[in-house]
Design a protein around this motif. Sequence first.
Motif, mmCIF file in Angstrom:
data_model
loop_
_atom_site.group_PDB
_atom_site.id
_atom_site.type_symbol
_atom_site.label_atom_id
_atom_site.label_comp_id
_atom_site.label_asym_id
_atom_site.label_seq_id
_atom_site.Cartn_x
_atom_site.Cartn_y
_atom_site.Cartn_z
ATOM 1 N N UNK A 1 -4.260 -34.340 -18.713
ATOM 2 C CA UNK A 1 -4.758 -35.255 -19.734
ATOM 3 C C UNK A 1 -4.178 -34.856 -21.084
ATOM 4 N N UNK A 2 -4.269 -35.755 -22.075
ATOM 5 C CA UNK A 2 -3.753 -35.475 -23.416
ATOM 6 C C UNK A 2 -4.304 -34.153 -23.945
ATOM 7 N N UNK A 3 -3.400 -33.304 -24.440
ATOM 8 C CA UNK A 3 -3.779 -32.028 -25.035
ATOM 9 C C UNK A 3 -4.137 -30.954 -24.030
ATOM 10 N N UNK A 4 -4.038 -31.248 -22.751
ATOM 11 C CA UNK A 4 -4.398 -30.281 -21.705
ATOM 12 C C UNK A 4 -3.164 -29.790 -20.967
ATOM 13 N N UNK A 5 -3.409 -28.869 -20.056
ATOM 14 C CA UNK A 5 -2.325 -28.343 -19.236
ATOM 15 C C UNK A 5 -2.815 -28.123 -17.815
ATOM 16 N N UNK A 6 -1.886 -28.050 -16.919
ATOM 17 C CA UNK A 6 -2.135 -27.749 -15.506
ATOM 18 C C UNK A 6 -1.214 -26.609 -15.121
ATOM 19 N N UNK A 7 -1.641 -25.825 -14.148
ATOM 20 C CA UNK A 7 -0.821 -24.710 -13.699
ATOM 21 C C UNK A 7 -0.975 -24.527 -12.199
ATOM 22 N N UNK B 1 -0.999 -33.959 -27.297
ATOM 23 C CA UNK B 1 -2.249 -34.660 -27.575
ATOM 24 C C UNK B 1 -2.018 -36.011 -28.244
ATOM 25 N N UNK B 2 -1.041 -36.085 -29.135
ATOM 26 C CA UNK B 2 -0.818 -37.304 -29.907
ATOM 27 C C UNK B 2 0.288 -38.158 -29.293
ATOM 28 N N UNK B 3 1.441 -37.553 -29.011
ATOM 29 C CA UNK B 3 2.591 -38.274 -28.474
ATOM 30 C C UNK B 3 2.563 -38.233 -26.950
ATOM 31 N N UNK B 4 2.348 -39.368 -26.311
ATOM 32 C CA UNK B 4 2.247 -39.407 -24.855
ATOM 33 C C UNK B 4 3.574 -39.100 -24.170
ATOM 34 N N UNK B 5 4.686 -39.164 -24.916
ATOM 35 C CA UNK B 5 6.001 -38.892 -24.346
ATOM 36 C C UNK B 5 6.433 -37.445 -24.541
ATOM 37 N N UNK B 6 5.532 -36.602 -25.016
ATOM 38 C CA UNK B 6 5.830 -35.186 -25.215
ATOM 39 C C UNK B 6 5.099 -34.378 -24.147
ATOM 40 N N UNK B 7 5.866 -33.641 -23.361
ATOM 41 C CA UNK B 7 5.280 -32.709 -22.398
ATOM 42 C C UNK B 7 6.291 -31.626 -22.073
ATOM 43 N N UNK B 8 5.785 -30.489 -21.628
ATOM 44 C CA UNK B 8 6.630 -29.328 -21.350
ATOM 45 C C UNK B 8 6.333 -28.787 -19.968
ATOM 46 N N UNK C 1 10.191 -31.906 -23.088
ATOM 47 C CA UNK C 1 10.490 -33.331 -23.089
ATOM 48 C C UNK C 1 9.837 -33.956 -24.314
ATOM 49 N N UNK C 2 10.692 -34.418 -25.208
ATOM 50 C CA UNK C 2 10.246 -35.044 -26.446
ATOM 51 C C UNK C 2 11.475 -35.680 -27.096
ATOM 52 N N UNK C 3 11.562 -37.007 -27.093
ATOM 53 C CA UNK C 3 12.766 -37.661 -27.612
ATOM 54 C C UNK C 3 13.063 -37.366 -29.077
ATOM 55 N N UNK C 4 12.059 -36.979 -29.868
ATOM 56 C CA UNK C 4 12.292 -36.753 -31.297
ATOM 57 C C UNK C 4 12.325 -35.277 -31.680
ATOM 58 N N UNK C 5 12.279 -34.395 -30.703
ATOM 59 C CA UNK C 5 12.248 -32.957 -30.965
ATOM 60 C C UNK C 5 13.592 -32.458 -31.498
ATOM 61 N N UNK C 6 13.548 -31.501 -32.412
ATOM 62 C CA UNK C 6 14.757 -30.812 -32.880
ATOM 63 C C UNK C 6 14.512 -29.317 -32.720
#
Length: 148
Positions: A30-36, A56-63, A80-85
């Motif tokens: 879920x948003x802002x959470x993690x699984x392992x 949590x905010x950007x649904x297209x950001x995950x690692x 994974x984040x299209x706007x990450x630098x």
Amino acid sequence: MASSKITQEEANRLLNMIKHSLVSEIKFPSKGDSEEFNVVGDKKQDVFAIHIFRGNINRLKYNFGARIEKNGIMLIELHINPSNIHTNPNGEKITGSHWHIYSETYGRLWAFPAEDIDSQQFVDNTIVFLNRFNVIEHPTVNFQMELI
């Protein structure tokens, strides 16, 4: 206390060994959470934790990340984040989704572009990550409709 560094030879051995998932199913957090979940190599002592974090905010950001269970050293990550630098130690800037692969010299500070990654394709990207980490027995990947 666990060592925070391993040799490049050991890192390569761990990255390249064939691994098997210890779970049959995973779900996108879920948003802002993690699984392992854990994967294991050919030797029972070679256990790795696969971590998935969702922004949590950007649904297209995950690692995705894979670390050695016994000492916590992160071997590989996919951000994974299209706007990450990301700025590498030499000043080079990597824009968009990228990989971090452990090196004895830089740890995981160096990033490499992740080409052909569509941030909306969670299941496909999970498989890409697991394949890159040589996990040959994949768990089933479940996702929520809110991602689409």
